[in-house]
Design a protein around this motif. Structure first.
Motif, mmCIF file in Angstrom:
data_model
loop_
_atom_site.group_PDB
_atom_site.id
_atom_site.type_symbol
_atom_site.label_atom_id
_atom_site.label_comp_id
_atom_site.label_asym_id
_atom_site.label_seq_id
_atom_site.Cartn_x
_atom_site.Cartn_y
_atom_site.Cartn_z
ATOM 1 N N GLY A 185 53.244 57.552 38.154
ATOM 2 C CA GLY A 185 53.231 56.078 37.967
ATOM 3 C C GLY A 185 54.042 55.218 37.420
ATOM 4 O O GLY A 185 54.108 54.009 37.869
ATOM 5 N N ASN A 218 48.998 48.995 47.798
ATOM 6 C CA ASN A 218 48.095 48.494 46.980
ATOM 7 C C ASN A 218 48.703 48.000 45.810
ATOM 8 O O ASN A 218 49.826 47.998 45.492
ATOM 9 N N LYS A 220 48.322 48.087 42.678
ATOM 10 C CA LYS A 220 48.953 48.686 41.513
ATOM 11 C C LYS A 220 50.680 49.116 41.769
ATOM 12 O O LYS A 220 51.317 49.342 40.608
ATOM 13 N N ASN A 492 53.566 50.316 32.346
ATOM 14 C CA ASN A 492 52.561 49.891 33.141
ATOM 15 C C ASN A 492 51.293 50.023 32.375
ATOM 16 O O ASN A 492 51.058 50.526 31.311
ATOM 17 N N SER A 494 46.787 49.203 32.994
ATOM 18 C CA SER A 494 45.640 48.657 33.761
ATOM 19 C C SER A 494 44.155 48.672 33.123
ATOM 20 O O SER A 494 44.119 49.787 32.403
ATOM 21 N N ASP A 496 40.210 48.912 33.861
ATOM 22 C CA ASP A 496 38.979 48.870 34.790
ATOM 23 C C ASP A 496 37.465 48.490 34.233
ATOM 24 O O ASP A 496 37.261 49.001 33.170
ATOM 25 N N THR A 512 39.846 45.739 38.475
ATOM 26 C CA THR A 512 40.907 46.085 37.874
ATOM 27 C C THR A 512 42.103 44.980 37.504
ATOM 28 O O THR A 512 42.471 44.568 38.653
ATOM 29 N N GLY A 514 45.897 44.406 35.858
ATOM 30 C CA GLY A 514 46.889 45.116 35.304
ATOM 31 C C GLY A 514 48.298 44.326 35.100
ATOM 32 O O GLY A 514 48.240 43.266 35.494
ATOM 33 N N ASN A 516 52.775 45.038 34.891
ATOM 34 C CA ASN A 516 53.912 45.999 34.926
ATOM 35 C C ASN A 516 55.098 45.077 34.589
ATOM 36 O O ASN A 516 55.336 44.128 34.642
ATOM 37 N N ASN A 593 42.653 43.639 41.421
ATOM 38 C CA ASN A 593 41.923 44.181 42.274
ATOM 39 C C ASN A 593 40.478 43.959 42.086
ATOM 40 O O ASN A 593 40.083 44.441 40.939
ATOM 41 N N ARG A 608 48.917 40.443 43.769
ATOM 42 C CA ARG A 608 49.725 40.664 43.040
ATOM 43 C C ARG A 608 50.937 39.827 42.769
ATOM 44 O O ARG A 608 51.199 39.366 44.046
#
Length: 915
Positions: A185, A218, A220, A492, A494, A496, A512, A514, A516, A593, A608
């Motif tokens: 990721g 998506n 993320k 990163n 995130s 949830d 979610t 997050g 970055n 999200n 995003r």
């Protein structure tokens, strides 16, 4: 009357028998993976034929007559648990159980001992249950198909192909600039100044748990996305302990057929040679020898890997996994021809009736993973990966060179040595907070150190008296030194949060949030030293195989030749100053999200936001000292919907907006010369905006079977391409070639178990096929290019396909698996075929047609066997058909073949022993 009495008696007997039965039911989970459910695990009442298999949610139900039993839970690669149980008539016993990894060893030959996340069935289940639209390929399937590197691995999935001669991939017809690469990721940098993505061939599948390919965006994922994102998930060992040794050998038929496999001498066979610009490079001849060295083109490989886990307290577990390997490879291109600068009438400035290339490559890989499961809710892991690769090659072109060898008596020879090292460091965390929340985070620091130390090129003309060095242009004979250093810090995080429970206690919704961060810095420098014969020595006869007789200190002192950089000779103060460019890129990203399940429909709506800054500066022969800055604020909405038609079928929809950034070198005024082409940067290049749409239907008839059909489309504003600009040397640059372009197509995938000959001994035949068809089109607008840049172009056509886009891609495989000796021995054989149709390599200008790579197919045979409990053997034969690789220029007057060669077959044999 008798019939009625019989039916009544049968009914009473059945009812009475049913009342004597009881039920055992529950859920099996994986205690090493935060208690995720275990689908397709085995449940057996020992000493009976009563058994069951857990469903996709890990649930099972067993009905048995009243009595005392021992129930056994088992799963391949996990411990077996036996529990006494008393079954009572008419009662249901709830019995849940968590299984941990057993002492079975990981073995890419012994498919039956792979743990869950490596198995094809587990990855298919993950694909089925996920809301996101994705594909994965695990180490089990990679071993079955004889895949040894990640670049080849991803081409085994639908709609992806690899550029011939490199590790660059095309996803749905979109090439390097439209794709991205991550590991666990987190982003990883490129080791090639020309490319956005790392060469995926350097990643051995030995370090891979599975590879996930996202072709639908998506929030993320970073927004620089249009084709796909390849995420390499590194191995995470969970067993009690193993140690494995591998050795192998490999040969290429073309390389073996060479009478003299010779490369430049003085290079280490291990791939760790460090070379640089010699001292007093302009005033003395201190360069390394040009003598060639003989190689025996038989490749070898060896590796060692091991892992062990320790229980820490009642819930904790500390796991270690490490692997180290070295392999080399010899290859050769034979029966080759090549042309360069071919005009619309098919006349070439360079026409080589004989072209060949010999290559020696090495790969040294070391990886260590430490995972600490603090308890069932918290896990932290550390990964470090080091990869050193080297490529040593010799290219030779014999034939016509305009103004140098007009009688077809020319020879161009180029030695090249490239060394690249990559060091990846990652810390990852996974934390469950109650039953509603989960926090995931990761931090990485990556370093790329790439070099091309001492590339050598010489051009000769053969006369009656022998070979003479060309002296038409100073760069005809040169030595080139290049360095690339890139550092990247990425993070990163995130969080949830689940909400809205239904009557069964399952959560229906999830939010979610997050963030970055990506900070990249690149430094690049290159210096070329040109060796030009001075007047009076331009016709000196030389030996191409021993140029040390001409290029030496005595001849330099006597004025036979001079040495100069592009800035001049030794009298110029800054003559040794290299050409340089640097780049800094910072991306701040955040996303939100929202996921919700409406009965059978689940939807994810995301947004995003990113702030991008890309700075480029250069100091080159073209632009002197210069710099440029690109800034962009992007808001990227996305929606993904999944509708469960039934328990085996899904209908999916994905829509999003993304963007595509130009790369550092594409915007720097820097020249890079190859034998057949010259590339130059364009400071006026800017980003593209992309709109993406996917619709997919999929069905999972059985745990290891899949049928899927996908339709997709992409609309791209201001697409970027490599095109030939109007210049004296027909340079290639990077241009926003028009206002729009689009890609539309469809994909189909089918995996099926054809026959199961012997259930007891697991003898079965299975097959898989995936194919994609796409149509691409883009506007070519010379007026736009001429007004937006300092370059001039004259497109041959007003429209074109996207470069790298094949209308048809096909992968097919047939596998026979046979197991015997109480499952201690097996043989797995696979026949795999791949095909791609014609695809555009470069867009035509100035009356020249498009350069097109012609279609070809490749057939491989793979056999993997477990000879005993500890010993394994493998045989792989690749490129059995050995087709001609052809590139043509599609002119109005007819196609002109500009490049052609054969690669030969490759045969490899491997042996492994597991302690």
């Amino acid at each position: 009357m008798k019939l009625k009495l019989f039916i009544l008696t049968l009914f009473i007997s059945t009812l009475t028998f049913a009342q004597t039965k009881g039920t055992i039911s529950g859920v099996l989970t994986d205690k090493d993976s935060n208690n995720e459910t275990l689908p397709f695990a085995n449940v057996l009442l020992k000493g009976t034929s009563i058994n069951a298999t857990t469903d996709i949610d890990g649930k099972y139900t067993v009905n048995a007559p009243a009595g005392n039993y021992v129930i056994q839970f088992s799963f391949i690669g996990y411990e077996s648990i036996e529990i006494p149980v008393i079954v009572k008539s008419g009662e249901t016993i709830a019995l849940n159980q968590a299984l941990g990894s057993s002492s079975y060893k990981l073995d890419d030959v012994v498919i039956t001992t792979n743990v869950n996340k490596q198995k094809e069935t587990a990855l298919l289940l993950d694909q089925k249950n996920a809301v996101e639209i994705k594909q994965s390929i695990g180490s089990q399937e990679l071993a079955r198909k004889g895949v040894s590197d990640v670049a080849t691995a991803v081409t085994k999935t639908t709609g992806i192909t690899k550029q011939e001669g490199s590790g660059n991939i095309f996803v749905r017809g979109l090439g390097d600039r439209y794709n991205s690469t991550t590991m666990n990721g987190l982003p990883i940098p490129s080791n090639d100044p020309e490319k956005k993505n790392l060469n995926l061939e350097i990643f051995s599948t030995d370090i891979v748990e599975y590879i996930s390919i996202d072709k639908v965006y998506n929030g993320k994922i970073y927004g620089d996305f249009a084709g796909g994102n390849v995420d390499i998930i590194s191995k995470d060992y969970k067993g009690s302990g193993f140690l494995k040794l591998d050795i192998g050998t490999k040969v290429n038929t073309n390389a073996l057929a060479e009478n003299n496999f010779k490369l430049q001498g003085g290079m280490s066979r291990t791939g760790f040679t460090k070379k640089g610009i010699p001292t007093n490079a302009l005033t003395q001849y201190n360069y390394s020898s040009l003598k060639m060295q003989d190689y025996t083109p038989i490749a070898s490989s060896f590796g060692i890997s091991g892992g062990k886990s320790f229980d820490v307290g009642s819930e904790g577990k500390l796991s270690f996994f490490a692997t180290a390997s070295f392999n080399n490879d010899f290859s050769s291109k034979s029966n080759g021809t090549a042309k360069a600068s071919v005009n619309g009438n098919g006349i070439a400035n360079k026409n080589f009736e004989k072209y060949s290339e010999m290559k020696y490559e090495t790969n040294t890989t070391g990886m260590a993973n430490i995972g600490y499961k603090i308890n069932n809710n918290n896990k932290v892991s550390f990964n470090t990966l080091y990869i050193n690769t080297s490529t040593q090659s010799k290219e030779e072109y014999y034939g016509y060179i305009v103004d140098i060898a007009n009688d077809g008596n020319g020879l161009i020879r180029r030695f090249n040595y490239e060394k690249n090292s990559l060091w990846i460091n990652q810390i990852l965390g996974d934390h469950k907070i109650g039953d509603r929340s989960q926090l995931n985070w990761g931090v990485s620091y990556n370093i790329i150190d790439g070099s091309m130390p001492d590339r050598v090129q010489n051009i000769f003309r053969k006369e009656a008296t022998g070979y003479q060095l060309s002296s038409i242009s100073a760069p005809d004979n040169h030595r080139y030194f290049q360095k690339l250093k890139e550092d990247e810090l990425a993070a990163n995080a995130s969080y949830d949060y689940k909400f809205s429970k239904n009557a069964s206690g399952d959560f229906l919704g999830k939010i979610t949030v997050g963030a970055n961060e990506r900070i990249k810095s690149r430094g690049f420098q290159a210096t070329q030293f040109n060796f030009k014969a001075n007047n009076g020595y331009t016709n000196t006869v030389v030996d191409p195989n021993n140029l040390d007789l001409f290029y030496n200190q005595d001849n330099f002192n006597n004025g036979y030749f001079s040495i100069a950089t592009f800035r001049g000779n030794s009298q110029v103060f800054n003559a040794l100053d290299p050409q340089t460019y640097g780049g800094d890129q910072i991306i701040h990203g955040a996303f939100l999200n929202t996921e919700y399940k409406f009965n059978k429909l689940t939807a994810i709506v995301g947004l995003r936001g990113e702030q991008i800054t890309q700075k480029v500066n250069w100091y080159t022969q073209l632009g002197g000292i210069g710099n440029d800055k690109l800034e962009k604020t992007a808001f990227l909405p996305s929606v993904i919907m999944k509708y469960e038609l039934n328990d085996k079928q899904n209908l999916r929809l994905g829509a999003s907006k993304t963007y595509t950034l130009p790369q550092f070198k594409e915007r720097a005024l820097f020249v890079y010369e190859e034998v057949l082409q010259v590339k130059v940067g364009n400071p006026f290049l800017y980003e593209s905006d992309d709109y993406n749409l996917d619709l997919k239907w999929e069905m999972f008839p059985k745990s290891d079977e899949l049928i899927s059909v996908t339709a997709f489309g992409k609309y791209i504003l201001n697409p970027m391409n490599e095109v030939t600009i109007s210049s004296s040397s027909n340079d290639i640059s990077f241009i926003n070639t028009g206002d729009y372009g689009y890609v539309a197509g469809g994909e189909i995938e089918y995996r099926k178990q054809l026959f199961n000959f012997d259930t007891e001994n697991s003898k079965k035949l299975s097959a898989g096929i995936n194919a994609s068809y796409l149509y691409s089109n883009q506007e070519l607008n010379a007026g736009k290019v001429n007004s937006e840049t300092n370059y001039q172009v004259d497109f041959t056509n007003k429209k074109s396909k996207f470069t790298g886009a094949s209308d048809l891609l096909l992968n097919a495989d047939l596998t026979l698996f046979n197991e015997w000796n109480n499952k201690n021995s097996n043989l797995n054989t696979t026949l795999a075929y791949s095909y791609f149709s014609d695809r555009v390599n470069a867009i035509g200008t100035n009356g020249k047609g498009d350069l097109v790579d012609k279609a070809f197919g490749s057939l491989d045979f793979i056999a993997k066997s477990k000879l005993s409990e500890k010993l394994g053997l493998g045989l792989v034969v690749k490129n059995i058909l050995d087709p001609s690789i052809n590139r043509v220029q599609e002119n109005a007057t007819g196609d002109v073949n500009v490049l052609s060669y054969k690669k030969g077959m490759t045969l490899s044999l491997s042996l492994n022993y597991q302690f």
